[in-house]
Design a protein around this motif. Structure first.
Motif, PDB file in Angstrom:
ATOM      1  N   GLY A 141      86.233 -46.741 -15.621  1.00  0.00           N
ATOM      2  CA  GLY A 141      87.373 -46.687 -16.536  1.00  0.00           C
ATOM      3  C   GLY A 141      88.629 -45.728 -15.983  1.00  0.00           C
ATOM      4  O   GLY A 141      89.471 -45.645 -16.362  1.00  0.00           O
ATOM      5  N   LYS A 142      88.286 -45.256 -14.649  1.00  0.00           N
ATOM      6  CA  LYS A 142      89.343 -45.022 -13.883  1.00  0.00           C
ATOM      7  C   LYS A 142      90.218 -45.717 -12.774  1.00  0.00           C
ATOM      8  O   LYS A 142      89.740 -46.959 -12.566  1.00  0.00           O
ATOM      9  CB  LYS A 142      88.595 -43.664 -12.902  1.00  0.00           C
ATOM     10  CG  LYS A 142      87.769 -42.645 -13.903  1.00  0.00           C
ATOM     11  CD  LYS A 142      88.730 -41.753 -14.855  1.00  0.00           C
ATOM     12  CE  LYS A 142      87.973 -40.604 -15.417  1.00  0.00           C
ATOM     13  NZ  LYS A 142      86.823 -40.938 -16.146  1.00  0.00           N
ATOM     14  N   LYS A 143      91.173 -45.136 -12.564  1.00  0.00           N
ATOM     15  CA  LYS A 143      92.042 -45.678 -11.476  1.00  0.00           C
ATOM     16  C   LYS A 143      91.733 -45.411 -10.121  1.00  0.00           C
ATOM     17  O   LYS A 143      91.800 -44.260  -9.703  1.00  0.00           O
ATOM     18  CB  LYS A 143      93.776 -45.412 -11.649  1.00  0.00           C
ATOM     19  CG  LYS A 143      94.184 -45.963 -13.049  1.00  0.00           C
ATOM     20  CD  LYS A 143      95.569 -45.430 -13.286  1.00  0.00           C
ATOM     21  CE  LYS A 143      96.021 -46.171 -14.786  1.00  0.00           C
ATOM     22  NZ  LYS A 143      97.478 -45.670 -14.787  1.00  0.00           N
ATOM     23  N   VAL A 144      91.466 -46.548  -9.407  1.00  0.00           N
ATOM     24  CA  VAL A 144      91.117 -46.187  -7.735  1.00  0.00           C
ATOM     25  C   VAL A 144      91.955 -46.821  -6.910  1.00  0.00           C
ATOM     26  O   VAL A 144      92.116 -48.260  -7.068  1.00  0.00           O
ATOM     27  CB  VAL A 144      89.550 -46.773  -7.615  1.00  0.00           C
ATOM     28  CG1 VAL A 144      89.368 -46.108  -6.273  1.00  0.00           C
ATOM     29  CG2 VAL A 144      88.619 -46.047  -8.580  1.00  0.00           C
ATOM     30  N   LYS A 169      84.776 -52.815 -14.005  1.00  0.00           N
ATOM     31  CA  LYS A 169      84.899 -51.594 -15.061  1.00  0.00           C
ATOM     32  C   LYS A 169      85.618 -50.546 -14.516  1.00  0.00           C
ATOM     33  O   LYS A 169      85.963 -49.601 -15.185  1.00  0.00           O
ATOM     34  CB  LYS A 169      83.518 -50.985 -15.388  1.00  0.00           C
ATOM     35  CG  LYS A 169      82.532 -52.018 -16.138  1.00  0.00           C
ATOM     36  CD  LYS A 169      81.186 -51.403 -16.713  1.00  0.00           C
ATOM     37  CE  LYS A 169      80.489 -52.541 -17.471  1.00  0.00           C
ATOM     38  NZ  LYS A 169      79.184 -51.711 -17.861  1.00  0.00           N
ATOM     39  N   LEU A 170      86.139 -50.810 -13.287  1.00  0.00           N
ATOM     40  CA  LEU A 170      87.093 -49.930 -12.703  1.00  0.00           C
ATOM     41  C   LEU A 170      88.739 -50.635 -12.684  1.00  0.00           C
ATOM     42  O   LEU A 170      88.456 -51.629 -12.589  1.00  0.00           O
ATOM     43  CB  LEU A 170      86.907 -49.391 -11.152  1.00  0.00           C
ATOM     44  CG  LEU A 170      85.494 -48.480 -11.020  1.00  0.00           C
ATOM     45  CD1 LEU A 170      84.469 -48.802 -11.449  1.00  0.00           C
ATOM     46  CD2 LEU A 170      85.515 -48.057  -9.566  1.00  0.00           C
ATOM     47  N   VAL A 189      96.506 -41.747  -9.767  1.00  0.00           N
ATOM     48  CA  VAL A 189      95.232 -42.359  -9.418  1.00  0.00           C
ATOM     49  C   VAL A 189      94.114 -41.630  -9.410  1.00  0.00           C
ATOM     50  O   VAL A 189      94.594 -40.299  -9.397  1.00  0.00           O
ATOM     51  CB  VAL A 189      95.200 -43.266  -8.119  1.00  0.00           C
ATOM     52  CG1 VAL A 189      96.173 -44.440  -8.222  1.00  0.00           C
ATOM     53  CG2 VAL A 189      95.405 -42.426  -7.007  1.00  0.00           C
ATOM     54  N   ASP A 190      93.073 -41.621  -9.966  1.00  0.00           N
ATOM     55  CA  ASP A 190      91.766 -40.814 -10.114  1.00  0.00           C
ATOM     56  C   ASP A 190      91.035 -40.650  -8.775  1.00  0.00           C
ATOM     57  O   ASP A 190      90.617 -39.745  -8.564  1.00  0.00           O
ATOM     58  CB  ASP A 190      90.946 -41.274 -11.249  1.00  0.00           C
ATOM     59  CG  ASP A 190      91.725 -41.310 -12.678  1.00  0.00           C
ATOM     60  OD1 ASP A 190      91.998 -40.130 -13.195  1.00  0.00           O
ATOM     61  OD2 ASP A 190      91.918 -42.313 -12.900  1.00  0.00           O
ATOM     62  N   ALA A 191      91.320 -41.654  -7.770  1.00  0.00           N
ATOM     63  CA  ALA A 191      90.483 -41.421  -6.770  1.00  0.00           C
ATOM     64  C   ALA A 191      91.088 -42.559  -5.605  1.00  0.00           C
ATOM     65  O   ALA A 191      91.858 -43.518  -5.927  1.00  0.00           O
ATOM     66  CB  ALA A 191      88.947 -42.047  -6.982  1.00  0.00           C
ATOM     67  N   TRP A 192      90.590 -42.520  -4.316  1.00  0.00           N
ATOM     68  CA  TRP A 192      91.160 -43.057  -3.230  1.00  0.00           C
ATOM     69  C   TRP A 192      90.201 -43.536  -2.383  1.00  0.00           C
ATOM     70  O   TRP A 192      89.343 -42.654  -2.052  1.00  0.00           O
ATOM     71  CB  TRP A 192      92.284 -42.329  -2.618  1.00  0.00           C
ATOM     72  CG  TRP A 192      93.104 -42.960  -1.734  1.00  0.00           C
ATOM     73  CD1 TRP A 192      93.030 -44.251  -1.181  1.00  0.00           C
ATOM     74  CD2 TRP A 192      93.901 -42.134  -0.795  1.00  0.00           C
ATOM     75  NE1 TRP A 192      93.923 -44.456  -0.153  1.00  0.00           N
ATOM     76  CE2 TRP A 192      94.506 -43.209  -0.060  1.00  0.00           C
ATOM     77  CE3 TRP A 192      94.222 -40.983  -0.434  1.00  0.00           C
ATOM     78  CZ2 TRP A 192      95.051 -42.757   1.273  1.00  0.00           C
ATOM     79  CZ3 TRP A 192      95.165 -40.837   0.443  1.00  0.00           C
ATOM     80  CH2 TRP A 192      95.689 -41.580   1.223  1.00  0.00           C
ATOM     81  N   ALA A 193      89.818 -44.759  -2.097  1.00  0.00           N
ATOM     82  CA  ALA A 193      88.932 -45.303  -0.909  1.00  0.00           C
ATOM     83  C   ALA A 193      89.883 -45.573   0.170  1.00  0.00           C
ATOM     84  O   ALA A 193      90.680 -46.142   0.382  1.00  0.00           O
ATOM     85  CB  ALA A 193      88.147 -46.334  -1.404  1.00  0.00           C
TER      86      ALA A 193
END
Length: 331
Positions: A141-144, A169-170, A189-193
């Protein structure tokens, strides 16, 4: 009869002369095969090891022995580099496993000539330290943010599948590093790869926390040095010279660790301690690619085919060739 013999002898002599001239011309062309060649070297960002090389013209000096010159071409990520190779606008590139897999599946003619990163800690997922996110499961449910087609994109997808998480789901957002850094700073954004040095830049500064990397998930994301195949076939000596020069740069780093760290920290306007940590997570190497690493690379390619990222199955061993690095290191 004597006249016929004389004419025949003169004819044979003429043939021998013509053949000899042709051989001399071929030899001359071979000896000048690298002359007037402009070697196009791709880099991701400015500075670093290649920054030192550019400043001291180390590759220029190495290639000058063969009559070749150098052109530096800067990129933000791997996929544009393979596109440049496909259009003969780039000869050498260092990049991660996913761009290489996508390029092979697309039929781009390149050859992997060495391994330059081990792949255990150089790629990962970083989240805002105050977000409360502690695992990949929390990303549902988060923005990556991630650059699609990069080794970080491959790592993110493999990590999610390994943890039993549906990527659908992301909300995965395609951003290059500069855009992603701005989005991460703004908390849009909530996370960053991403890869190093961005992981360490955002963790030691206190902004981010790494929730997954290759060591934690037991997933390798090696990086390699590649060359345009036709270039290697025409100029094998230049490929060896490139690898020898790169190895000399790595030796300089080992012998002048403090100088190297201070140099890189100054280039990026970062604290020295941060740059030291970056080098711990992603220290450069230049070695032949082992059978074990090739096998892992094959598993990655099979996974990407299974999920539809690439459209055909590939035999990754077709693009690996250790002959150049073995000559460069005199193994």
């Amino acid at each position: 009869m004597r006249k016929q013999v004389t004419i025949l002898a003169l004819f044979l002599a003429l043939i021998v002369f013509i053949i000899g001239c042709a051989q001399d011309d071929t030899t001359s062309k071979d000896s000048q095969a690298s002359e007037d060649v402009v070697v196009k070297i791709g880099v991701q960002g400015s500075g670093g090891l290649f920054g030192k090389a550019q400043e001291e013209k180390l590759f220029e000096k190495a290639f000058a022995k063969y009559g070749a010159t150098v052109e530096w071409v800067e990129f933000q990520s791997g996929p544009p580099m393979t596109e440049a190779i496909a259009s003969n606008k780039l000869d050498f590139a260092g990049l991660g496993n996913m761009p290489i897999i996508a390029a092979q599946a697309a039929g781009i003619p390149f050859t992997v000539i060495s391994q330059v990163l081990e792949g255990k800690k150089n790629v990962g997922v970083v989240v805002n330290s105050a977000s409360g996110i502690t695992s990949l499961h929390d990303l549902v449910g988060k923005k990556v943010a991630v650059g699609k087609g990069t080794n970080a994109y491959d790592f993110l997808l493999r990590g999610l599948f390994k943890e039993g998480i549906d990527p659908e789901k992301l909300e995965i957002i395609n951003l290059n590093p500069d855009e992603a850094q701005a989005a991460f700073d703004a908390k849009s954004v909530d996370a960053w790869a991403v890869w190093e040095p961005y992981l360490t830049i955002n963790t030691l500064s206190g902004k981010g926390t790494i929730i997954a990397d290759g060591e934690k998930l037991n997933l390798l994301s090696p990086s390699y040095q590649i060359v345009r195949t036709s270039f290697a076939e025409k100029h094998p000596d230049l490929v060896v010279a490139f690898l020898q020069t790169y190895d000399e740069l790595l030796q300089w780093e080992l012998e002048h660790e403090e100088e190297a760290v201070n140099r890189y920290a100054k280039e990026r306007n970062l604290p020295v301690a941060l740059m030291e940590e970056t080098r711990k997570r992603a220290r450069g190497i230049s070695i032949p690619v082992s059978e074990e690493v090739i096998a892992e690379h094959q598993r990655t390619a099979d996974f990407q085919f299974k999920i539809g990222t690439i459209r055909k199955e590939i035999n990754v061993s077709d693009v690996f060739d250790n002959q150049y690095i073995e000559k460069a290191l005199k193994l």
